[in-house]
Design an enzyme around this catalytic site. Structure first.
Site, PDB file in Angstrom:
ATOM      1  N   GLY A 146      44.460  52.733  76.796  1.00  0.00           N
ATOM      2  CA  GLY A 146      44.366  53.648  77.932  1.00  0.00           C
ATOM      3  C   GLY A 146      45.461  54.691  77.877  1.00  0.00           C
ATOM      4  O   GLY A 146      45.840  55.136  76.795  1.00  0.00           O
ATOM      5  N   GLU A 147      45.944  55.112  79.036  1.00  0.00           N
ATOM      6  CA  GLU A 147      47.009  56.122  79.198  1.00  0.00           C
ATOM      7  C   GLU A 147      46.535  57.532  78.864  1.00  0.00           C
ATOM      8  O   GLU A 147      47.217  58.512  79.160  1.00  0.00           O
ATOM      9  CB  GLU A 147      48.236  55.822  78.306  1.00  0.00           C
ATOM     10  N   GLY A 148      45.379  57.653  78.176  1.00  0.00           N
ATOM     11  CA  GLY A 148      44.912  58.944  77.659  1.00  0.00           C
ATOM     12  C   GLY A 148      45.058  59.017  76.151  1.00  0.00           C
ATOM     13  O   GLY A 148      44.830  60.071  75.553  1.00  0.00           O
TER      14      GLY A 148
END
Lengths: 369, 369
Positions: B333-335
């Site tokens: 995740g996180e981008g």
């Protein structure tokens, strides 16, 4: 060639373990960056350096022509091979754009083009340096390492002599050594050669044992009728020449190509110097499976850049136990998939080098179950 | 929110055709750069500009906590959410490394973290600017847009009120407008929130109609027993709250999360301004399917960055008809997947802009069959 092959060693598992230790201490759940982590580990193991760096990258685009094009196996006339070489030098081709994007240089190597670049009235080749290289601005550097002026038509006999095939391999080996000495730390392979999916499918069939029809595709875009003809041409070429799957040099000579041999040589050279080499698509993988046939330990140094649209590609990757990084429906060659994959390889390396550890970041690494 | 939704229009097929014309005139066999060509066409259609450029890129990492973590659904304690926010600001997290690699900025937005960053004794937040942003050197810019201090436990009632859910969406809409005005041309979504695969799986189940067990995975790495519990918790939360699949705001409020709402809002905002938005993995796609539920035309502006390890991801992508660019076994995740995909999107755009045409290169474009 034999001297180079003797120098190739398998990578050592202890370096994967050392890299794993660092990765597991970075601020992320263990393994959550998947393939990027695998790539970092492979680079550590290849270089035997627990903090490897990649500052200089290069894609070698090897060019050659194919006598078998007279059988009508390609969508384009063979004049396109030298035309595209000029396009590479000027910097207008797909590989130039993607290599610039990846921060890699492009070296265009004539190993077997049926065109005399030395007498070409092109201003692009006039500023040749003593080492045979000509700078093309934002384009590729051109190197003349011609072994043949196109291969012979493999429907009528061997594409090359065994000696010619070995010379093509030596071109790749010598370039690997030269560019290691210049300080390059990551190599990519590429190809240009109208008609070269035909020898690549022949190699795929011989080296994997699969039927020709199962490893032969449409190349740059032939129709159904031409595809049928292409399969017949490959079947007949294999029947006529009887290449020996246990002797990869024999396969390369009889049903291969000059650029495919140079790719095989580049991989052998890279492995002998502990340099990772990113394999582009179908034609590059045909070169890779020749290198693998000569020395299976080369596999440890290969990174499969992408999965090509060509149906025979996956069969060769499976034979070598390689899993491609990208799957973007590419079928251009030139090294385009290798250049794109370099961006992912560097991403993995930067994760490994630059991410904070739990300790540095003050993040709890206690997993609660 | 309704004003923004009313502004969203489908992209027009004529721009795909105009882009196709240019692509077919570049020195390569038609279609041979596959997905890269599709991405270039999508950018032309989104921007309605036949020569689009991407000079400024930004990944928004929205952070929020989840009351449902008290049911033991995550491998990490919820204190990790604010710890990771500080890591983002310092530049040590995965998203910082990969955004730097992709040439994108990182904006960290607190929408729902259960921590008061304003009173944190951290030197990192002291140089706040009037607009609420604090520069973190090579790290991310922090923005406080807190709507809730963590959601409520959805096992015991709605995670948020409908008004709170709408405020979260508005955070994303407002940021999209602000960053369009600042001149950014490509957005990426990202998330941080311990426990947030649980509401994402709930959203996936409700919005796709699939069974909870078919769209629920191990998140950051829970064991078999915890996975069984996680599925029960989601099933019970859906049963208790009865979210209405035809009302995406209702779904977001009852079984969603603050960061998921902000991601949905960013996508609505991007689409209303004709900006392409790269969707990261599982949590971002839960946000995307909320945006899609509110206005299906948003789909035209979405680019699915990668295929997550989380099993519910593909179900949501299929529902929206999106095909991910990368498949690298990521689940951070996180981008991170969005940042990596930006490299491929730019590759497609550079091919479109920079490759030579047949005419320019003097290459024959006569296909012989």
């Amino acid at each position: 060639m034999q001297d180079t092959i003797r120098k190739i060693e398998s990578v050592r598992p202890e370096f994967f373990e050392r890299a794993q230790k660092r990765l597991d201490n970075l601020t992320k759940p263990p393994g959550s960056l998947g393939r990027l982590e695998d790539l970092a580990k492979q680079l550590v193991a290849i270089t035997e350096n627990t903090m490897p760096a990649i500052e200089r990258k290069v894609v070698f685009t090897f060019a050659g022509d194919h006598g078998v094009t007279e059988e009508g196996v390609s969508a384009y006339p063979k004049e396109v091979t030298p035309q595209m070489v000029f396009n590479f030098i000027r910097g207008g081709a797909g590989i130039n754009v993607l290599a610039r994007h990846a921060g890699a240089e492009v070296i265009v190597v004539d190993v077997g083009v049926d065109h005399d670049f030395n007498t070409s009235p092109s201003p692009l080749l006039t500023n040749s340096r003593p080492d045979g290289a000509a700078k093309g601005g934002l384009g590729g550097v051109f190197l003349s390492r011609k072994v043949v002026r196109g291969t012979k038509n493999m429907m009528k006999g061997p594409a090359m002599t065994k000696d010619e095939a070995q010379q093509c391999i030596q071109v790749g080996i010598d370039l690997a050594s030269a560019y290691v000495q210049k300080g390059y730390q990551l190599f990519g392979t590429g190809d240009m050669g109208i008609g070269n999916t035909t020898p690549s499918s022949a190699i795929a069939s011989v080296m994997t044992g699969r039927a020709v029809a199962d490893v032969t595709g449409r190349g740059t875009g032939i129709n159904d009728e031409s595809l049928k003809r292409k399969i017949e041409v490959i079947e007949e070429s294999i029947r006529l020449n009887s290449p020996d799957p246990a002797d990869a040099l024999d396969v390369l000579a009889k049903v291969g190509g000059a650029e495919i041999g140079a790719i095989a040589g580049l991989i052998l050279g890279a492995a002998s110097h502990r340099i990772a080499v990113v394999i582009d698509g179908f034609i590059s993988t045909a070169g890779a499976i020749i290198a693998y046939g000569l020395e299976p330990k080369t596999r440890d140094y290969m990174i499969a850049g992408h999965s090509s649209v060509e149906i025979g590609h996956r069969a060769m990757l499976e034979k070598m136990g390689l899993s491609p990084i990208l799957d973007l429906n590419l079928r251009l060659g030139e090294g385009t998939g290798a250049a794109l994959a370099m961006l992912m390889i560097e991403a993995g390396l930067r994760i490994y080098r630059e991410m904070a550890t739990f300790g540095e970041a003050g993040v709890s690494d206690d997993i609660v179950n």
